[in-house]
Enzyme design. Sequence first.
Site, PDB file in Angstrom:
ATOM      1  N   LYS A 259      -0.065   4.262 -13.967  1.00  0.00           N
ATOM      2  CA  LYS A 259      -0.519   3.738 -12.662  1.00  0.00           C
ATOM      3  C   LYS A 259      -0.329   2.224 -12.729  1.00  0.00           C
ATOM      4  O   LYS A 259      -0.754   1.579 -13.692  1.00  0.00           O
ATOM      5  CB  LYS A 259      -2.001   4.048 -12.457  1.00  0.00           C
ATOM      6  CG  LYS A 259      -2.323   5.535 -12.403  1.00  0.00           C
ATOM      7  CD  LYS A 259      -2.217   6.066 -11.009  1.00  0.00           C
ATOM      8  CE  LYS A 259      -2.797   7.473 -10.969  1.00  0.00           C
ATOM      9  NZ  LYS A 259      -2.660   8.130  -9.694  1.00  0.00           N
ATOM     10  N   MET A 261      -1.513  -1.059 -11.706  1.00  0.00           N
ATOM     11  CA  MET A 261      -2.769  -1.598 -11.183  1.00  0.00           C
ATOM     12  C   MET A 261      -2.523  -2.596 -10.050  1.00  0.00           C
ATOM     13  O   MET A 261      -1.567  -3.369 -10.080  1.00  0.00           O
ATOM     14  CB  MET A 261      -3.527  -2.290 -12.318  1.00  0.00           C
ATOM     15  CG  MET A 261      -3.876  -1.339 -13.449  1.00  0.00           C
ATOM     16  SD  MET A 261      -5.116  -0.132 -12.976  1.00  0.00           S
ATOM     17  CE  MET A 261      -4.220   1.411 -13.186  1.00  0.00           C
ATOM     18  N   HIS A 265      -4.181   2.933  -2.651  1.00  0.00           N
ATOM     19  CA  HIS A 265      -5.565   2.916  -2.163  1.00  0.00           C
ATOM     20  C   HIS A 265      -5.923   4.312  -1.674  1.00  0.00           C
ATOM     21  O   HIS A 265      -5.082   4.989  -1.075  1.00  0.00           O
ATOM     22  CB  HIS A 265      -5.730   1.904  -1.022  1.00  0.00           C
ATOM     23  CG  HIS A 265      -7.148   1.512  -0.793  1.00  0.00           C
ATOM     24  ND1 HIS A 265      -8.015   2.265  -0.032  1.00  0.00           N
ATOM     25  CD2 HIS A 265      -7.864   0.470  -1.258  1.00  0.00           C
ATOM     26  CE1 HIS A 265      -9.212   1.681  -0.032  1.00  0.00           C
ATOM     27  NE2 HIS A 265      -9.150   0.601  -0.766  1.00  0.00           N
ATOM     28  N   ARG A 274      -6.795  -6.156   3.898  1.00  0.00           N
ATOM     29  CA  ARG A 274      -7.282  -7.464   3.418  1.00  0.00           C
ATOM     30  C   ARG A 274      -6.196  -8.278   2.718  1.00  0.00           C
ATOM     31  O   ARG A 274      -6.345  -9.483   2.503  1.00  0.00           O
ATOM     32  CB  ARG A 274      -8.451  -7.220   2.457  1.00  0.00           C
ATOM     33  CG  ARG A 274      -9.614  -6.450   3.073  1.00  0.00           C
ATOM     34  CD  ARG A 274     -10.528  -5.858   2.033  1.00  0.00           C
ATOM     35  NE  ARG A 274      -9.857  -4.797   1.272  1.00  0.00           N
ATOM     36  CZ  ARG A 274     -10.467  -4.085   0.320  1.00  0.00           C
ATOM     37  NH1 ARG A 274     -11.733  -4.326   0.006  1.00  0.00           N
ATOM     38  NH2 ARG A 274      -9.815  -3.133  -0.321  1.00  0.00           N
ATOM     39  N   ASP A 318      -6.878  -6.146  -4.962  1.00  0.00           N
ATOM     40  CA  ASP A 318      -6.918  -6.622  -6.340  1.00  0.00           C
ATOM     41  C   ASP A 318      -5.618  -7.295  -6.756  1.00  0.00           C
ATOM     42  O   ASP A 318      -5.610  -8.122  -7.675  1.00  0.00           O
ATOM     43  CB  ASP A 318      -7.242  -5.455  -7.284  1.00  0.00           C
ATOM     44  CG  ASP A 318      -8.655  -4.958  -7.056  1.00  0.00           C
ATOM     45  OD1 ASP A 318      -8.844  -3.735  -6.925  1.00  0.00           O
ATOM     46  OD2 ASP A 318      -9.567  -5.797  -6.973  1.00  0.00           O
ATOM     47  N   ARG A 343     -19.491  -8.263  -4.127  1.00  0.00           N
ATOM     48  CA  ARG A 343     -19.866  -6.919  -3.664  1.00  0.00           C
ATOM     49  C   ARG A 343     -21.360  -6.648  -3.761  1.00  0.00           C
ATOM     50  O   ARG A 343     -21.870  -5.710  -3.131  1.00  0.00           O
ATOM     51  CB  ARG A 343     -19.063  -5.865  -4.455  1.00  0.00           C
ATOM     52  CG  ARG A 343     -19.155  -4.443  -3.981  1.00  0.00           C
ATOM     53  CD  ARG A 343     -18.792  -4.204  -2.522  1.00  0.00           C
ATOM     54  NE  ARG A 343     -17.459  -4.611  -2.146  1.00  0.00           N
ATOM     55  CZ  ARG A 343     -16.369  -3.825  -2.213  1.00  0.00           C
ATOM     56  NH1 ARG A 343     -16.462  -2.612  -2.711  1.00  0.00           N
ATOM     57  NH2 ARG A 343     -15.210  -4.273  -1.808  1.00  0.00           N
ATOM     58  N   ARG A 362     -26.853  15.207  -2.835  1.00  0.00           N
ATOM     59  CA  ARG A 362     -26.731  16.233  -3.871  1.00  0.00           C
ATOM     60  C   ARG A 362     -25.711  17.255  -3.370  1.00  0.00           C
ATOM     61  O   ARG A 362     -26.098  18.245  -2.726  1.00  0.00           O
ATOM     62  CB  ARG A 362     -28.096  16.874  -4.082  1.00  0.00           C
ATOM     63  CG  ARG A 362     -28.234  17.640  -5.396  1.00  0.00           C
ATOM     64  CD  ARG A 362     -27.594  18.971  -5.285  1.00  0.00           C
ATOM     65  NE  ARG A 362     -27.822  19.790  -6.484  1.00  0.00           N
ATOM     66  CZ  ARG A 362     -26.944  20.619  -6.995  1.00  0.00           C
ATOM     67  NH1 ARG A 362     -25.754  20.737  -6.427  1.00  0.00           N
ATOM     68  NH2 ARG A 362     -27.211  21.326  -8.060  1.00  0.00           N
TER      69      ARG A 362
HETATM   70  C1  SDX Z   1     -10.340  -0.859  -5.180  1.00  0.00           C
HETATM   71  O1  SDX Z   1     -12.106   2.615  -2.202  1.00  0.00           O
HETATM   72  C2  SDX Z   1     -12.154   1.338  -2.011  1.00  0.00           C
HETATM   73  O2  SDX Z   1     -12.416   0.847  -0.920  1.00  0.00           O
HETATM   74  C3  SDX Z   1     -11.866   0.502  -3.260  1.00  0.00           C
HETATM   75  C4  SDX Z   1     -11.663  -1.000  -3.030  1.00  0.00           C
HETATM   76  C5  SDX Z   1     -12.936  -1.665  -2.536  1.00  0.00           C
HETATM   77  O3  SDX Z   1     -12.822  -2.690  -1.852  1.00  0.00           O
HETATM   78  O4  SDX Z   1     -14.047  -1.211  -2.959  1.00  0.00           O
HETATM   79  O5  SDX Z   1     -10.616  -1.182  -2.091  1.00  0.00           O
HETATM   80  C6  SDX Z   1     -11.288  -1.678  -4.354  1.00  0.00           C
HETATM   81  O6  SDX Z   1     -10.781  -0.123  -6.030  1.00  0.00           O
HETATM   82  C7  SDX Z   1      -8.871  -0.893  -4.860  1.00  0.00           C
HETATM   83  C8  SDX Z   1      -8.059   0.062  -5.777  1.00  0.00           C
HETATM   84  C9  SDX Z   1      -7.886  -0.610  -7.144  1.00  0.00           C
HETATM   85  N1  SDX Z   1      -7.239   0.341  -8.089  1.00  0.00           N
HETATM   86  C10 SDX Z   1      -5.996   0.181  -8.503  1.00  0.00           C
HETATM   87  O7  SDX Z   1      -5.235  -0.715  -8.125  1.00  0.00           O
HETATM   88  C11 SDX Z   1      -5.558   1.211  -9.554  1.00  0.00           C
HETATM   89  C12 SDX Z   1      -4.164   1.735  -9.230  1.00  0.00           C
HETATM   90  N2  SDX Z   1      -4.237   2.585  -8.037  1.00  0.00           N
HETATM   91  C13 SDX Z   1      -4.219   4.019  -8.201  1.00  0.00           C
HETATM   92  O8  SDX Z   1      -4.942   4.436  -9.339  1.00  0.00           O
HETATM   93  C14 SDX Z   1      -4.554   4.740  -6.905  1.00  0.00           C
HETATM   94  O9  SDX Z   1      -3.778   4.186  -5.919  1.00  0.00           O
HETATM   95  C15 SDX Z   1      -5.994   4.807  -6.429  1.00  0.00           C
HETATM   96  C16 SDX Z   1      -6.892   5.372  -7.474  1.00  0.00           C
HETATM   97  C17 SDX Z   1      -6.453   3.481  -5.993  1.00  0.00           C
HETATM   98  C18 SDX Z   1      -6.015   5.733  -5.207  1.00  0.00           C
HETATM   99  O10 SDX Z   1      -5.496   6.909  -5.626  1.00  0.00           O
HETATM  100  P1  SDX Z   1      -5.590   8.236  -4.757  1.00  0.00           P
HETATM  101  O11 SDX Z   1      -5.859   7.999  -3.336  1.00  0.00           O
HETATM  102  O12 SDX Z   1      -6.489   9.168  -5.468  1.00  0.00           O
HETATM  103  O13 SDX Z   1      -4.117   8.712  -4.771  1.00  0.00           O
HETATM  104  P2  SDX Z   1      -3.433   9.379  -6.018  1.00  0.00           P
HETATM  105  O14 SDX Z   1      -3.903   8.711  -7.296  1.00  0.00           O
HETATM  106  O15 SDX Z   1      -3.621  10.831  -5.896  1.00  0.00           O
HETATM  107  O16 SDX Z   1      -1.928   8.953  -5.798  1.00  0.00           O
HETATM  108  C19 SDX Z   1      -1.117   9.683  -4.892  1.00  0.00           C
HETATM  109  C20 SDX Z   1       0.276   9.596  -5.520  1.00  0.00           C
HETATM  110  C21 SDX Z   1       0.297  10.077  -6.966  1.00  0.00           C
HETATM  111  O17 SDX Z   1       1.583  10.521  -7.240  1.00  0.00           O
HETATM  112  P3  SDX Z   1       1.798  12.109  -7.516  1.00  0.00           P
HETATM  113  O18 SDX Z   1       0.902  12.433  -8.718  1.00  0.00           O
HETATM  114  O19 SDX Z   1       1.304  12.812  -6.254  1.00  0.00           O
HETATM  115  O20 SDX Z   1       3.251  12.252  -7.787  1.00  0.00           O
HETATM  116  O21 SDX Z   1       0.679   8.218  -5.568  1.00  0.00           O
HETATM  117  C22 SDX Z   1       0.820   7.817  -6.935  1.00  0.00           C
HETATM  118  C23 SDX Z   1       0.072   8.824  -7.770  1.00  0.00           C
HETATM  119  O22 SDX Z   1       0.662   8.915  -9.067  1.00  0.00           O
HETATM  120  N3  SDX Z   1       0.191   6.519  -7.067  1.00  0.00           N
HETATM  121  C24 SDX Z   1       0.558   5.600  -7.955  1.00  0.00           C
HETATM  122  C25 SDX Z   1      -0.290   4.519  -7.745  1.00  0.00           C
HETATM  123  N4  SDX Z   1      -1.157   4.810  -6.758  1.00  0.00           N
HETATM  124  C26 SDX Z   1      -0.853   6.040  -6.350  1.00  0.00           C
HETATM  125  N5  SDX Z   1       1.539   5.615  -8.896  1.00  0.00           N
HETATM  126  C27 SDX Z   1       1.635   4.496  -9.647  1.00  0.00           C
HETATM  127  N6  SDX Z   1       0.842   3.422  -9.500  1.00  0.00           N
HETATM  128  C28 SDX Z   1      -0.123   3.386  -8.572  1.00  0.00           C
HETATM  129  N7  SDX Z   1      -0.883   2.329  -8.434  1.00  0.00           N
END
Ligand code: SDX
Length: 380
Positions: A259, A261, A265, A274, A318, A343, A362
């Site tokens: 992933k 970083m 989202h 933002r 981020d 936050r 729950r």
């Molecule tokens: C924050 O929720 C909020 O509001 C949070 C926040 C706040 O203000 O409080 O906005 C702050 O936490 C922002 C997010 C920070 N995290 C990261 O930057 C970590 C990297 N991002 C990913 O881990 C991911 O995008 C999430 C966890 C943020 C969201 O993931 P989802 O919605 O659960 O989507 P997913 O992980 O199921 O991804 C869908 C697809 C996947 O591919 P497939 O497995 O379906 O083939 O997209 C890919 C993922 O692998 N993908 C990524 C990716 N994000 C999604 N692949 C590589 N790198 C990424 N960053």
Amino acid sequence: MGETEIKKGLAGVVVDTTAISKVNPETNSLLYRGYPVQELAAGQPFEAVAYLLWNGELPDPEQLAEFERRERSLRQLAPGTIELLDRMPRDAHPMDLLRTVVSRIGALDATMLDQASWTDPDADLRRATELLAQIPTIIAAIQRGRRGQDPIAPREDLDYARNFLWMTFGELPSDAAVDAFRVSLILYAEHSFNASTFTARVIASTTSDLYSAVVGAIGALKGPLHGGANEAVMHIIDEIGAPENVAPWLDAALAKKRKIMGFGHRVYKRGDSRVPTMDAALQRLFAEGGADVAALQGVYTELEREFVSRKGIYPNLDYPSGPAYRLLGFDTEIFTPLFVAARIVGWTAHIREQAASNALIRPLSAYDGPDERHLGDSLG
Ligand code: SDX
């Protein structure tokens, strides 16, 4: 009972209402008590946004002056706090140190001996204001301790953002630095039912106390999939080192299904509302840094261009925040505590909203373990 549809991670599940903020992926917008966050970030002091999120309306000049006076009067740490930090392992993660100190603040709050006060909204507003005021002092002391420097006392003649930078670095910051920091604090302040806020609401829903809910939220925010991403972004940019390394680095990372970083989202799927505002503040810091920051700017720009073109996954808040905090001079491991400093406003607004709703959180689970069996059953 028919086939139960499981909503892993509660993705897309609306579990309650909130009047605090509205995240709208359709319009790619974020409203704080009805105001677009971009309008607030354009010129409001962070203190006015905190007042808005807590009270539902922006303060008039007298209300703002009183709020600022009160916040500034609470910035000093309780006796023993620095000694506690000095006794902790030098290499402990700053999020663990911050979580520990917040827990101590709760343990020292004598009003907590009266269980009825745990859900008292006025007592919680006092507690929230004290945490808002003291968390910067704690974070500044942690960063200075990591560098072998003595803590610097807070100043009541400086606003929240300027005082935070003064306590951390011991010099008065430029207006561009203060403004970029203020913008980041406003953008980080609140974001509906994100993982750490929902953690706080779950704890508040049991009629536990605000400090317990905040400590839980700090634990949730630490995770790299959530608030820890701003620190992780900086580690990635440092690891890449130069713009020409971006493509091969991404080849290797994506081959290992890493992933990246700072991208993606759970709610925004066409970019985080933002990011443009934070990116503009970061570009102003790049302009102020000149040639010294050219490599950082180059990697930042190239990584976004390359990853978006390959995966169609956009930066979240981020991504620009990490480099901005580096340019402001913060240690990389301090970036997520800075997220906490902002936050704490959203968390405590939600804690008070949840406490007022009296609804224990729950959910249900679908069992997929062994069928019922008994100790006397034949050993098979
Ligand atoms: C924050 O929720 C909020 O509001 C949070 C926040 C706040 O203000 O409080 O906005 C702050 O936490 C922002 C997010 C920070 N995290 C990261 O930057 C970590 C990297 N991002 C990913 O881990 C991911 O995008 C999430 C966890 C943020 C969201 O993931 P989802 O919605 O659960 O989507 P997913 O992980 O199921 O991804 C869908 C697809 C996947 O591919 P497939 O497995 O379906 O083939 O997209 C890919 C993922 O692998 N993908 C990524 C990716 N994000 C999604 N692949 C590589 N790198 C990424 N960053």
